[in-house]
Design a protein around this motif. Sequence first.
Motif, PDB file in Angstrom:
ATOM      1  N   GLN A 145       0.835  -1.213   0.000  1.00 30.44           N
ATOM      2  CA  GLN A 145       0.000   0.000   0.000  1.00 30.44           C
ATOM      3  C   GLN A 145       0.872   1.267   0.000  1.00 30.44           C
ATOM      4  O   GLN A 145       0.609   2.218  -0.735  1.00 30.44           O
ATOM      5  N   GLU A 146       1.912   1.231   0.810  1.00 24.27           N
ATOM      6  CA  GLU A 146       2.802   2.394   0.880  1.00 24.27           C
ATOM      7  C   GLU A 146       3.536   2.615  -0.443  1.00 24.27           C
ATOM      8  O   GLU A 146       3.669   3.758  -0.903  1.00 24.27           O
ATOM      9  N   ILE A 147       3.996   1.528  -1.044  1.00 21.93           N
ATOM     10  CA  ILE A 147       4.690   1.648  -2.340  1.00 21.93           C
ATOM     11  C   ILE A 147       3.728   2.215  -3.392  1.00 21.93           C
ATOM     12  O   ILE A 147       4.106   3.075  -4.190  1.00 21.93           O
ATOM     13  N   ALA A 148       2.487   1.753  -3.321  1.00 16.20           N
ATOM     14  CA  ALA A 148       1.483   2.250  -4.271  1.00 16.20           C
ATOM     15  C   ALA A 148       1.288   3.753  -4.112  1.00 16.20           C
ATOM     16  O   ALA A 148       1.151   4.486  -5.096  1.00 16.20           O
ATOM     17  N   GLU A 149       1.299   4.211  -2.871  1.00 19.53           N
ATOM     18  CA  GLU A 149       1.124   5.642  -2.624  1.00 19.53           C
ATOM     19  C   GLU A 149       2.361   6.441  -3.040  1.00 19.53           C
ATOM     20  O   GLU A 149       2.247   7.548  -3.555  1.00 19.53           O
ATOM     21  N   ILE A 150       3.535   5.873  -2.817  1.00 24.37           N
ATOM     22  CA  ILE A 150       4.776   6.565  -3.203  1.00 24.37           C
ATOM     23  C   ILE A 150       4.843   6.710  -4.732  1.00 24.37           C
ATOM     24  O   ILE A 150       5.151   7.779  -5.253  1.00 24.37           O
ATOM     25  N   LEU A 151       4.526   5.630  -5.431  1.00 27.48           N
ATOM     26  CA  LEU A 151       4.646   5.639  -6.893  1.00 27.48           C
ATOM     27  C   LEU A 151       3.378   6.141  -7.589  1.00 27.48           C
ATOM     28  O   LEU A 151       3.342   6.237  -8.811  1.00 27.48           O
ATOM     29  N   GLU A 152       2.351   6.423  -6.775  1.00 32.99           N
ATOM     30  CA  GLU A 152       1.074   6.930  -7.277  1.00 32.99           C
ATOM     31  C   GLU A 152       0.450   6.000  -8.320  1.00 32.99           C
ATOM     32  O   GLU A 152       0.062   6.429  -9.412  1.00 32.99           O
ATOM     33  N   VAL A 153       0.428   4.725  -7.994  1.00 32.90           N
ATOM     34  CA  VAL A 153      -0.254   3.733  -8.827  1.00 32.90           C
ATOM     35  C   VAL A 153      -1.096   2.834  -7.907  1.00 32.90           C
ATOM     36  O   VAL A 153      -0.998   2.952  -6.685  1.00 32.90           O
ATOM     37  N   SER A 154      -1.877   1.957  -8.493  1.00 33.35           N
ATOM     38  CA  SER A 154      -2.736   1.107  -7.662  1.00 33.35           C
ATOM     39  C   SER A 154      -1.927  -0.033  -7.021  1.00 33.35           C
ATOM     40  O   SER A 154      -0.825  -0.359  -7.488  1.00 33.35           O
ATOM     41  N   GLU A 155      -2.510  -0.605  -5.980  1.00 35.73           N
ATOM     42  CA  GLU A 155      -1.839  -1.729  -5.293  1.00 35.73           C
ATOM     43  C   GLU A 155      -1.688  -2.931  -6.225  1.00 35.73           C
ATOM     44  O   GLU A 155      -0.699  -3.653  -6.168  1.00 35.73           O
ATOM     45  N   GLY A 156      -2.694  -3.106  -7.073  1.00 36.66           N
ATOM     46  CA  GLY A 156      -2.648  -4.205  -8.043  1.00 36.66           C
ATOM     47  C   GLY A 156      -1.457  -4.070  -8.980  1.00 36.66           C
ATOM     48  O   GLY A 156      -0.771  -5.059  -9.284  1.00 36.66           O
ATOM     49  N   THR A 157      -1.199  -2.847  -9.397  1.00 40.52           N
ATOM     50  CA  THR A 157      -0.050  -2.588 -10.286  1.00 40.52           C
ATOM     51  C   THR A 157       1.260  -2.941  -9.584  1.00 40.52           C
ATOM     52  O   THR A 157       2.163  -3.514 -10.196  1.00 40.52           O
ATOM     53  N   ILE A 158       1.335  -2.592  -8.312  1.00 46.25           N
ATOM     54  CA  ILE A 158       2.563  -2.878  -7.553  1.00 46.25           C
ATOM     55  C   ILE A 158       2.769  -4.390  -7.429  1.00 46.25           C
ATOM     56  O   ILE A 158       3.879  -4.888  -7.640  1.00 46.25           O
ATOM     57  N   LYS A 159       1.670  -5.098  -7.126  1.00 46.78           N
ATOM     58  CA  LYS A 159       1.766  -6.562  -7.004  1.00 46.78           C
ATOM     59  C   LYS A 159       2.228  -7.173  -8.318  1.00 46.78           C
ATOM     60  O   LYS A 159       3.079  -8.064  -8.344  1.00 46.78           O
ATOM     61  N   SER A 160       1.661  -6.665  -9.395  1.00 47.20           N
ATOM     62  CA  SER A 160       2.019  -7.164 -10.722  1.00 47.20           C
ATOM     63  C   SER A 160       3.492  -6.860 -11.033  1.00 47.20           C
ATOM     64  O   SER A 160       4.229  -7.719 -11.516  1.00 47.20           O
TER      65      SER A 160
END
Lengths: 183, 121
Positions: A145-160
């Motif tokens: 969740q934090e990475i998603a907020e830092i990179l301004e993308v969705s959590e799904g994108t980060i998981k992918s």
Amino acid sequence: MPDKVLMKHISQGNQAAFTELYTRYKDRLFYFFFRMLGGCEDTSNDFLQDTFLKIIDKPELYNPSYPFSKWIFSIAHNMCKNEYRKREVRKIMVKEENTDKYLDNQEPITDTSQLVDMAFRKIDGLKDKSKEVLLLKYRENFSIQEIAEILEVSEGTIKSRLHYARLELSAIMPRTELKGVLS
Amino acid sequence: MRNNVSEKDLATFFRNDKIGSSPSPAVETRLNYAFLLKRKGFKIYQNSILGSFTWLFSLKYIPLKAAFVSIALLVSLYNIQQKAGQYETPVLDSTMINMPFNIDTFYNPAFNTDTCLFLES
């Protein structure tokens, strides 16, 4: 003293608070820039300086309702993104040259530090987005969740991205090789 | 054969990584100097009235500011209403006073508390 309180003191002109905050984050940010920008020490120092200059110039931009570490890494991420754009324009391909040089090197390496260095040269060969996600997740210990907020993308994108980064890494550096580096 | 790099391996790998260089001390020196300059500016800014003006003409707290201005306007409108004797200048010049100044109050008319007596006279 929490980072938020230090930031409050910094906005009031407290130099000791600034020094404390710099001491807390200098190594983490330096490492991030070093790994993200092709392992150049001078560039990493320049980016570290620019990050903290932004804090000096506009401390009021920090929203105390968010964790400071997340905010400072989002600044670092944006700076790297801008740098990649600049490099794209200038067509600087230093990264690829270095990676090719190491990948073509067929001499057996026995020294652990050399093995780690070689492993990171291979990681440098990953896509910038994959590398960034790996660093934030496994080095900085941020949650998805934090990475998603830092990179301004969705959590799904980060998981992918994490999934593909691991696959990409497995392709260029098998588990046995990584185990060799870790041992 | 499963050859994927495990989460645990990656975490260990990244955490144990040493890049062999550290931030230059010159960066800290330059940043401290920059902060010093900024702090100097901050004090001047603090003593100026620019901040108050910025707040006054900013879009923050617009309803509060509008209410304050309305009240001030109403009060000022009420105050400019003419009242009897408002523009008469009190005369201090004794030459304008026709009534002789009697030290002896014997000649003064009697002080009647009952105002009904004024009608009779």
